[in-house]
Design a protein around this motif. Structure first.
Motif, PDB file in Angstrom:
ATOM      1  N   GLU A   1       0.812  -1.221   0.000  1.00 51.99           N
ATOM      2  CA  GLU A   1       0.000   0.000   0.000  1.00 51.99           C
ATOM      3  C   GLU A   1       0.843   1.267   0.000  1.00 51.99           C
ATOM      4  O   GLU A   1       0.494   2.252   0.658  1.00 51.99           O
TER       5      GLU A   1
ATOM      6  N   SER B   1       1.642   4.701  -1.352  1.00 48.12           N
ATOM      7  CA  SER B   1       0.601   5.590  -1.856  1.00 48.12           C
ATOM      8  C   SER B   1       1.190   6.937  -2.218  1.00 48.12           C
ATOM      9  O   SER B   1       1.817   7.597  -1.388  1.00 48.12           O
TER      10      SER B   1
ATOM     11  N   THR C   1     -10.580   2.955  -3.471  1.00 44.87           N
ATOM     12  CA  THR C   1     -10.369   1.578  -3.048  1.00 44.87           C
ATOM     13  C   THR C   1     -11.356   1.218  -1.940  1.00 44.87           C
ATOM     14  O   THR C   1     -12.018   2.086  -1.374  1.00 44.87           O
TER      15      THR C   1
ATOM     16  N   LEU D   1      -3.269   4.712  -4.313  1.00 46.66           N
ATOM     17  CA  LEU D   1      -2.614   3.414  -4.189  1.00 46.66           C
ATOM     18  C   LEU D   1      -1.799   3.096  -5.437  1.00 46.66           C
ATOM     19  O   LEU D   1      -2.287   3.193  -6.563  1.00 46.66           O
TER      20      LEU D   1
END
Length: 854
Positions: A172, A174, A544, A558
């Motif tokens: 994850e 980001s 998401t 993401l």
């Protein structure tokens, strides 16, 4: 990060005030209307003091010059173009608010350039056109023009429809505005090579295994962090991989310098670089490279490397002659009298021509071109384009064909093609028209063969979706357009159907112009191609979790990659002939007493998938087809496995050309995960002792599938149910014995059986020894059979040595016997196991220890 005005110009505003700036007054006239009968409205703006980067708070802010524009829509598709004419040397910005006060359009060009924006099919109502004085001495002059919208949709292409696989970073990471690279030299088998991805200060590596479709990450390379040591801070990240040499550059903007390193082994080792040319720009950096233009060549490194960035009044590129270790001085490629400072990513053609695209040059989109290794540059506009908000992008085919893609001033995703280094262009066409895309963002382009290219962009069908309103109903998806004929036709697909990339707006207001937080994706994304021609899109997913299926705006970023799965790529040499599908990517899970097998739709081989077949293989047994499902079903539950035999599963897709097969060197059989389900011997089918392939006997009633043992409470205490499963007993043949032979806990041989006589009468019996054709004792009345092929023979434990709970019976075997007449001759059409060696063992529980009922 699209922050062209982050320098402190507040001092300029203060100086203007000291010099006695004119007093603010209303625009003249203060309001106007555009309609089909009155298509143009004009006004003279009033002067307001410079605000520099402070901006205006809303449509009624008295610090800005506002004009109220009423729009009366005609009965046909239309646009309203709003232009602020700016005096030379002045710098104004433009904002347009809808009747509810939401920003629906902006323009922020460099000083001396007009500000232009286009509204496409805006709703009826009164809009506010706001002139924001950044550092101007004179008022602007405004024009709004309503015009019929032409039909410039791209001609649709033919052939297989491309589809994409999506890979998300499980760790994850980001960050917005990612860039992606592909190292062709690192290809193993046909996986296309190593994928490199930058996310803020983190450089990631992904390597794929293409045994299945879609592919899966190779172990140890699942979005692995391979960041260079000097990636410690950033104002902008950028990554570039030269696919031919395999060298990857990872750079972090540091004002007029760059913290750059390069790697020749996909991030295992890094070499620090000078990072940029002397006096480079302070913002929006880009790196690119390719062959040198004649007569230069690379004695140290075969390709050129460019570092370009922008200042407030110009943009500059520096060239490296030694593979990015050092750079020459930064050379201006244009100044603010020609183009806005913000530019897209530099690309280098096979002949060494360098291209840097720009979103606003004299009201048009344009490209700066250098044919002499960055010494001089020429700006070449695209006729028919309108200056826009987002960075445009350029790609170059193997023969020099130039593909220029841009978010037009009216928001649409457009592309134009040039065959003469940008001197002349085809008429731009709309790539998103087939999907009704109204606004687009982050155009990115890549080419392969000269007549093949791919354009990626985010698109929304909601007008005004490039404002700053997280509550907007806009839904954005990733689209990719493909051409296989040099831009004559385009095939556009939604690469993320059912999975939005963003809900709400994607704000184009720059670093300080998006106070409501809808600039989470920042300013751009990237697209590249692997050695096999598969396009690879690096994007940030802002929607998401619950956002995917609900209006909730997660507004993350993401790290995500989309990779071509189905359809033609960008290199014709790797076009696959029509044939069977690829092997589906499958998983298996022990669940609710069975094995739940699921899979993803694979590349279809050029023709639609008709069905899927599920196979099981267990230790000591051959592969067996256990199920077939339709093309729209992606799961199957198996209850016939033996957990003691380590079941594994393989799914194969079928089209008109046949069944998928595993590639050489690939084993696509999957082992179920999770603990195997406990065997419930108190209910059928109980413990499975033997399984046998279906179809190895000519008659379904003779085709043995399985032997199992259970001890349900219902027949009564001390009784055992022996179960023999055949393919079908819808028709019960006469003169047949269906036996189960086994060894008792005392080592003696026993049998149980269902029998039919010459008239077809059915009986159930049991006995000692191995000859089940001999007379025996009558089995319990609970014994029966059913048309689905299930035979149940219920026997008291006293009938086979009276084993106590905890004792074990074993070596189960069956051999169907069909009597041929009074001579005693017979046929044995099927037996299980096939080797006539008994299999399996069963530990007596005692039906008296099982509970009756459900």
């Amino acid at each position: 990060m699209n922050a062209p005005r982050f320098l402190a110009i507040a001092s300029v505003a203060a100086l203007l005030l000291l010099l006695g700036a004119p007093v603010s007054q209303a625009a003249t006239p203060a309001a106007g209307t555009v309609s089909e009968s009155q298509p143009t409205a004009t006004w003279a703006g009033s002067y307001t003091p410079p605000l520099a980067a402070v901006g205006c708070s809303g449509p009624n802010d008295s610090n800005c010059d506002s004009f109220r524009l009423t729009i009366v829509p005609p009965s046909h598709p239309f646009t309203v173009q709003v232009t602020l004419h700016v005096n030379t040397g002045d710098d104004w910005d433009l904002k347009v608010y809808d009747p509810a006060g939401n920003v629906v359009a902006t323009s922020g060009n460099a000083g001396g350039q007009d500000e232009v924006t286009v509204l496409t099919d805006p709703a009826a109502g009164t809009y506010t056109v706001q002139a924001v004085n950044f550092s101007g001495l004179q008022a602007t002059f405004g024009v709004a023009t309503l015009a019929a919208r032409s039909n410039d949709a791209a001609s649709p292409g033919s052939g297989p429809t491309p589809t994409y696989s999506i890979f998300t970073d499980p760790n994850e990471h980001s960050s917005g505005e990612p860039s992606v690279g592909v190292n062709w030299r690192s290809e193993i088998a046909d996986n296309g090579g190593t994928l490199m991805y930058i996310s803020s200060t983190t450089t990631l590596r992904l390597r794929l295994n293409d045994c299945t479709s879609p592919a899966v990450p190779r172990p140890g390379n699942n979005w692995l962090d391979v960041s260079p040591p000097n990636a410690i801070t950033t104002l902008d990240p950028i990554l570039f991989t030269d696919p031919v040499t395999g060298r990857t550059f990872s750079s972090q903007l540091a004002g007029k310098a760059s913290l750059m390193s390069y790697t020749d082994d996909d991030g295992d080792n890094w070499v620090p670089s000078q990072g940029s040319g002397i006096n480079s720009g302070v913002d929006h950096q880009t790196i690119g490279g390719g062959p040198f233009a004649s007569p230069l060549f690379g004695p140290v490194y075969p390709h050129s490397v460019y570092y370009c960035s922008q200042d407030i009044a110009l943009a500059e590129c520096g060239l490296s002659l030694d593979g990015g270790l050092t750079f020459g001085p930064a050379v201006p490629i244009y100044n603010q009298t020609v183009c806005d400072g913000i530019h897209g990513h530099v690309k280098v053609a096979p002949d060494g021509t360098a291209y840097v695209p720009n979103r606003g040059c004299g009201g048009r989109q344009a490209v700066a071109v250098s044919s002499d290794n960055g010494t001089t540059w020429a700006v070449r506009p695209i006729p028919g384009s309108l200056a826009g908000t987002w960075d445009p992008a350029v790609a170059v085919g193997s023969g020099g064909t130039l593909y220029f893609t841009f978010a037009n001033g009216d928001g649409r995703a457009m592309v134009a093609v040039s065959h003469d280094h940008g001197v002349s262009w085809t008429q731009p066409v709309d790539l998103g028209a087939a999907f009704g895309v109204h606004d687009s963002a982050f155009p990115a382009a890549i080419a392969g063969d000269d007549d093949r290219a791919a354009i990626a962009f985010l698109g929304s069908t909601t007008p005004g979706s490039d404002g700053d309103d997280p509550a907007s109903p806009a839904v954005w998806y990733l689209y990719v357009s493909h051409t296989y004929d040099g831009g004559a036709t385009w095939t556009t697909v939604n690469a993320t159907p059912g999975d939005p990339v963003q809900r709400g707006t994607i704000c184009a207001g720059g670093t300080l112009g998006c106070p409501n937080g809808s600039r989470n994706l920042l300013d751009f994304m990237d697209i590249q191609v692997d050695r096999r021609g598969r396009t690879v899109v690096g994007f940030a997913d802002g929607c998401t979790g619950p956002c995917v299926s609900s209006p909730l705006n997660t507004q993350g970023a993401l790290s995500t990659i989309a990779r071509l799965k189905n359809g033609r790529g960008l290199f014709a040499a790797f076009d696959r002939p029509l044939g069977p599908p690829d092997e589906p990517l499958a998983t298996a899970l022990f669940e609710n007493g069975g094995v739940h097998v699921s899979w993803l739709e694979p590349a279809d081989g050029g023709r639609p998938i008709k069905k899927y077949r599920v196979y099981r293989i267990q230790t000591g047994q051959a592969e067996r087809l256990i199920g077939t499902v339709g093309a729209t079903t992606f799961n199957f539950v198996d209850h016939g496995f033996d957990p003691a035999r380590n079941p594994r599963y393989e799914v194969r897709a079928v089209n008109v050309y046949g069944e998928s097969q595993a590639k050489a060197g690939c084993d696509n059989r999957v082992t179920p995960v999770g603990p195997p389900p406990p065997v419930n011997v108190c209910a059928e089918p109980g413990a499975i002792m033997v399984t046998d392939p279906q179809g190895d006997a000519p008659v379904p009633a003779y085709d043995i599938l399985q032997i199992s043992v259970a001890e349900p409470a219902e027949p009564g205490p001390g009784k055992v149910t022996f179960i023999l499963k055949v393919a079908s007993l819808a028709t019960v043949p006469p003169s047949t014995t269906w036996p189960i032979n086994f060894k008792g806990a005392n080592g003696s041989d026993y049998w149980v059986a269902m029998k039919t006589n010459a008239t077809g009468a059915v009986s159930f019996s049991y006995g000692t020894g191995t000859n089940a054709s001999a007379p025996g004792a009558a089995a319990d009345p609970a014994s029966n059979f059913s048309a689905d092929g299930t035979i149940r023979v219920v026997v008291p434990r006293s009938g086979f040595g009276n084993p106590a709970p905890g004792a074990t019976i074993a070596a189960f075997l069956t051999r169907v016997r069909v009597e041929l007449g009074p001579t005693g001759s017979a046929l044995t059409p099927d037996n299980a196991p096939d080797g006539l060696t008994g299999n399996g063992s069963y530990r007596i529980v005692g039906s008296e220890n099982c509970v009756s009922g459900p």
